[in-house]
Design a protein around this motif. Structure first.
Motif, PDB file in Angstrom:
ATOM      1  N   UNK A   7       0.865  -1.166   0.000  1.00  0.00           N
ATOM      2  CA  UNK A   7       0.000   0.000   0.000  1.00  0.00           C
ATOM      3  C   UNK A   7       0.907   1.223   0.000  1.00  0.00           C
ATOM      4  N   UNK A   8       0.629   2.142  -0.882  1.00  0.00           N
ATOM      5  CA  UNK A   8       1.440   3.354  -0.952  1.00  0.00           C
ATOM      6  C   UNK A   8       0.980   4.357   0.097  1.00  0.00           C
ATOM      7  N   UNK A   9       1.938   5.057   0.685  1.00  0.00           N
ATOM      8  CA  UNK A   9       1.679   6.016   1.756  1.00  0.00           C
ATOM      9  C   UNK A   9       1.510   7.411   1.146  1.00  0.00           C
ATOM     10  N   UNK A  10       0.384   8.060   1.456  1.00  0.00           N
ATOM     11  CA  UNK A  10       0.169   9.427   0.970  1.00  0.00           C
ATOM     12  C   UNK A  10       1.027  10.390   1.800  1.00  0.00           C
ATOM     13  N   UNK A  11       1.163  11.620   1.334  1.00  0.00           N
ATOM     14  CA  UNK A  11       2.014  12.600   2.004  1.00  0.00           C
ATOM     15  C   UNK A  11       1.556  12.905   3.426  1.00  0.00           C
ATOM     16  N   UNK A  12       0.247  12.969   3.646  1.00  0.00           N
ATOM     17  CA  UNK A  12      -0.280  13.258   4.988  1.00  0.00           C
ATOM     18  C   UNK A  12       0.097  12.153   5.968  1.00  0.00           C
ATOM     19  N   UNK A  13      -0.134  10.888   5.589  1.00  0.00           N
ATOM     20  CA  UNK A  13       0.223   9.770   6.451  1.00  0.00           C
ATOM     21  C   UNK A  13       1.730   9.703   6.649  1.00  0.00           C
ATOM     22  N   UNK A  14       2.489   9.998   5.617  1.00  0.00           N
ATOM     23  CA  UNK A  14       3.950  10.000   5.720  1.00  0.00           C
ATOM     24  C   UNK A  14       4.412  10.964   6.814  1.00  0.00           C
ATOM     25  N   UNK A  15       3.860  12.162   6.832  1.00  0.00           N
ATOM     26  CA  UNK A  15       4.230  13.153   7.851  1.00  0.00           C
ATOM     27  C   UNK A  15       3.860  12.665   9.255  1.00  0.00           C
ATOM     28  N   UNK A  16       2.688  12.054   9.385  1.00  0.00           N
ATOM     29  CA  UNK A  16       2.247  11.531  10.687  1.00  0.00           C
ATOM     30  C   UNK A  16       3.188  10.422  11.149  1.00  0.00           C
ATOM     31  N   UNK A  17       3.548   9.508  10.259  1.00  0.00           N
ATOM     32  CA  UNK A  17       4.436   8.413  10.619  1.00  0.00           C
ATOM     33  C   UNK A  17       5.830   8.909  11.004  1.00  0.00           C
ATOM     34  N   UNK A  18       6.351   9.868  10.270  1.00  0.00           N
ATOM     35  CA  UNK A  18       7.662  10.450  10.598  1.00  0.00           C
ATOM     36  C   UNK A  18       7.619  11.085  11.981  1.00  0.00           C
ATOM     37  N   UNK A  19       6.591  11.863  12.254  1.00  0.00           N
ATOM     38  CA  UNK A  19       6.467  12.515  13.566  1.00  0.00           C
ATOM     39  C   UNK A  19       6.339  11.480  14.683  1.00  0.00           C
ATOM     40  N   UNK A  20       5.566  10.434  14.444  1.00  0.00           N
ATOM     41  CA  UNK A  20       5.374   9.396  15.461  1.00  0.00           C
ATOM     42  C   UNK A  20       6.683   8.631  15.698  1.00  0.00           C
ATOM     43  N   UNK A  21       7.396   8.354  14.640  1.00  0.00           N
ATOM     44  CA  UNK A  21       8.688   7.648  14.765  1.00  0.00           C
ATOM     45  C   UNK A  21       9.674   8.495  15.566  1.00  0.00           C
ATOM     46  N   UNK A  22       9.719   9.796  15.287  1.00  0.00           N
ATOM     47  CA  UNK A  22      10.609  10.689  16.026  1.00  0.00           C
ATOM     48  C   UNK A  22      10.219  10.760  17.489  1.00  0.00           C
TER      49      UNK A  22
END
Length: 73
Positions: free
Chosen positions: A52-67
């Motif tokens: 499943x490809x990650x949209x830009x909005x979800x990408x930002x959420x995942x990056x923030x959560x990972x950090x």
């Protein structure tokens, strides 16, 4: 994505560089006679792994959560 597939995701399933989520497992309900309620298993079609490809909005959420998780370590 199906709900059972979402519940099994780990960071190993998420490729942030290529913005892809690999789906290879799901959650199943056990029979009431068996001990426990849920178990992890492979998806119904054996040998098939979906992406499943990650949209830009979800990408930002995942990056923030990972950090955030990294800061708690």
């Amino acid at each position: 994505m199906k709900t059972g597939e979402v519940f099994t995701l780990t960071w190993d399933d998420i490729d942030l560089n290529n913005k892809i989520i690999e789906i290879s497992k799901t959650v199943y309900a056990k029979d009431k006679e068996e001990k426990g309620r849920w178990y992890l298993g492979t998806i119904k079609i054996i040998g098939i792994q979906r992406e499943v490809y990650i949209c830009d909005t979800l990408y930002k959420v995942l990056i923030n959560h990972r950090n955030l998780q990294d800061n708690y370590k």
